[in-house]
Design an enzyme around this catalytic site. Structure first.
Site, PDB file in Angstrom:
ATOM      1  N   ASP A 184      -1.251  -0.409   6.219  1.00  0.00           N
ATOM      2  CA  ASP A 184      -1.811   0.029   7.609  1.00  0.00           C
ATOM      3  C   ASP A 184      -3.051  -0.072   7.745  1.00  0.00           C
ATOM      4  OD1 ASP A 184      -1.542   2.306   5.572  1.00  0.00           O
ATOM      5  OD2 ASP A 184      -2.883   3.037   6.749  1.00  0.00           O
TER       6      ASP A 184
ATOM      7  N   ASP B 230       0.420  -0.882  -0.166  1.00  0.00           N
ATOM      8  CA  ASP B 230      -0.137  -0.083  -0.051  1.00  0.00           C
ATOM      9  C   ASP B 230       0.690   1.337  -0.146  1.00  0.00           C
ATOM     10  OD1 ASP B 230      -2.117   1.784   0.654  1.00  0.00           O
ATOM     11  OD2 ASP B 230      -1.497   1.964   2.723  1.00  0.00           O
TER      12      ASP B 230
ATOM     13  N   ASP C  71      -0.283   5.178   1.482  1.00  0.00           N
ATOM     14  CA  ASP C  71       0.303   6.255   2.202  1.00  0.00           C
ATOM     15  C   ASP C  71       0.068   5.028   3.846  1.00  0.00           C
ATOM     16  OD1 ASP C  71      -0.649   8.283   1.144  1.00  0.00           O
ATOM     17  OD2 ASP C  71      -2.058   7.017   0.280  1.00  0.00           O
TER      18      ASP C  71
HETATM   19 MG   LIG Z   1      -2.655   2.827   3.810  1.00  0.00          MG
END
Ligand SMILES: [Mg+2]
Length: 486
Positions: free
Chosen positions: A324, A39, A41
């Site tokens: 995250d 991923d 961000d």
């Molecule tokens: Mg993310």
């Protein structure tokens, strides 16, 4: 009594935990991993906390200027240490709270605005119990009919803004509907993302907002040098990711990746077969041709995992994907598709440094000792013993608060209520094979390393704490003496 605690922790026996470690819930052999997915961000790019202040301030202005909330709200500043990730919000009551793995509200962690809600009121609100029934809980992706779980790192400013506005209305005795407030704050924060404001701030000052750029470069290069394939699936737009990756990795960053997919619309990407991939040209413009192959060096938008698997053949446990967000990034991959998953949990760094303090170690050890003493000695019913037991119960409660408050005075640790795993923690264990504070932790391990989870005993496998003590450093007569010594 205090002397006893010191005797239980001989010097040198407590190895400090290292925040640069990777922790495993499940055995993972990196030697078997051929393809690494990421991923963007808060996985490849870590952002400074300044971003939260910017999101808070902008959403606060939107609430006042567009939604016509009272001007007085403008006086409230962002409080970076108020909320923690993984909290639940009761949309109808306007309460922010921490819930454990068994759906029990942790008493002492329920807040109306910035004021703690007394335990009696919590019991009253939840039908005489601390338990939140399944039909009222958040659903699989953290949303529910009356409860929402805040799982995104971006949601820290949202929780704080919600609390401030609740606080404003409560302290000014203004009647309002918490459901409208929740919706308006949520829309105001979302529009900071949707209108691209957040992307603009970051793009204009990458140095200020992006952390650990060099380490991201080192991680990706090391994987490439060890013959691994890399891909990126992000919900962010191309221009934003391109600028950030050029800043962290260099202008040729795309050469490192076999596939780059932007605006993927996760978690829908993992479940919705209907959205086809679209190609972007070198400038980020959308093309209209049908996608029959996914080629290295080309950029794609949207798509879905089913086409991804069909066109790449990258299925099963040779793929390790890092993200995250436990729900949007990892849950479907773990439960439906069998990729290996790595969770990025930046909070680990601060929490481990607290666990390593002498204050926490001693507090927790003494808490365990007291709990064990209470468990064993509750059978003594004479008045003198009962008085001692009551004092210990009181001291235990004080220790529980003390150890909780070291993490965050309002809500404690993101991983535990007083002794249970949190709702967040249980999802973390269920949806991630390994977890770590940052992608840079990978630099501490060889690409052939195997992560072995520690075998922690189940309740029926563990010897009773007091039995250990009885056969170890303490003898039963001593315990009895302790009860009757007053
Ligand atoms: Mg993310």
């Amino acid at each position: 009594m205090k002397k006893l605690v010191h005797e239980l922790i001989p010097p040198g026996i407590c190895n400090l935990l290292n925040p640069a470690n990777i922790y495993s819930n499940n055995e993972v052999k990196l030697e078997d991993i051929e393809i690494y997915g990421f991923d963007y961000d808060y996985t490849l790019a870590q952002y400074s906390n300044l971003l939260h202040t910017m999101i808070f301030n902008t959403a606060r202005e939107i609430l006042v200027n567009q939604y016509k909330y009272p001007e007085g709200i403008k006086n409230y500043e962002y409080q970076p240490n108020f909320a923690i990730r993984g909290l639940h919000y009761d949309v109808k009551k306007g309460f922010l709270m921490k819930i454990d793995a068994f759906h029990y509200v942790q008493l002492g962690t329920v807040y109306r605005g910035f004021s703690p809600v007394p335990d009696e009121e919590v019991f009253q609100m939840y039908e005489g119990t601390q338990h939140v029934p399944l039909h009222r809980m958040s659903d699989f992706y953290g949303k529910g009919p009356s409860m929402k779980q805040f799982m995104d790192i971006f949601s820290l400013p949202e929780m704080t803004l919600l609390s401030w506005v609740n606080d404003y209305f409560n302290t000014h005795n203004i009647e309002y509907d918490p459901v409208h407030l929740f919706r308006d704050v949520s829309d105001a924060v979302t529009s900071v993302h949707v209108k691209g404001m957040m992307y603009n701030w970051i793009e204009k000052d990458l140095e200020k907002y992006i952390l650990h750029g060099d380490e991201t470069y080192a991680v990706l290069n090391r994987l490439i040098n060890n013959g691994k394939k890399l891909f990126l699936i992000t919900n962010s737009p191309f221009n934003f990711v391109d600028k950030g990756m050029k800043h962290m990795v260099g202008k040729d960053w795309r050469d490192l990746f076999d596939l780059v997919i932007v605006q993927a619309d996760k978690p829908g990407f993992f479940t919705d077969k209907r959205k086809p991939f679209r190609r972007l040209d070198a400038t980020g413009m959308l093309q209209w041709d049908k996608i029959n192959t996914l080629e290295k060096g080309k950029m794609y938008k949207q798509g879905n995992l089913f086409d991804f698997l069909r066109l790449t053949g990258w299925g099963g446990s040779k793929v390790l994907y890092f993200g995250d967000h436990l729900y949007s990034d990892l849950a479907d991959l773990m439960l439906r598709h069998g990729w290996r998953t790595g969770a990025i949990v930046p909070e680990l760094e601060a929490e481990i440094s607290i666990i390593n303090t002498e204050q926490f170690t001693h507090g927790l050890t003494w808490l365990q000792v007291l709990t064990g003493l209470l468990e064993r000695l509750q059978v003594y019913r004479d008045a003198e013993s009962k008085q001692v037991l009551n004092e210990w119960i009181k001291e235990r409660h004080e220790l529980m608060s003390l150890t909780k408050n070291l993490f965050n005075p309002q809500f404690g640790s993101i991983f535990r209520t007083y002794h249970n795993p949190t709702y967040f923690s249980r999802r973390l264990c269920r949806f991630s094979d390994i977890y770590m504070s940052s992608i840079s932790c990978l630099l501490n391990y060889d690409t052939t390393y195997t992560f072995y989870p520690r075998r922690t005993p189940l309740q029926h496998e563990a010897p009773l704490w007091m039995d250990q003590l009885c056969t170890g450093c303490m003898k039963t007569p001593f315990l009895e003496e302790m009860v009757h010594m007053r």
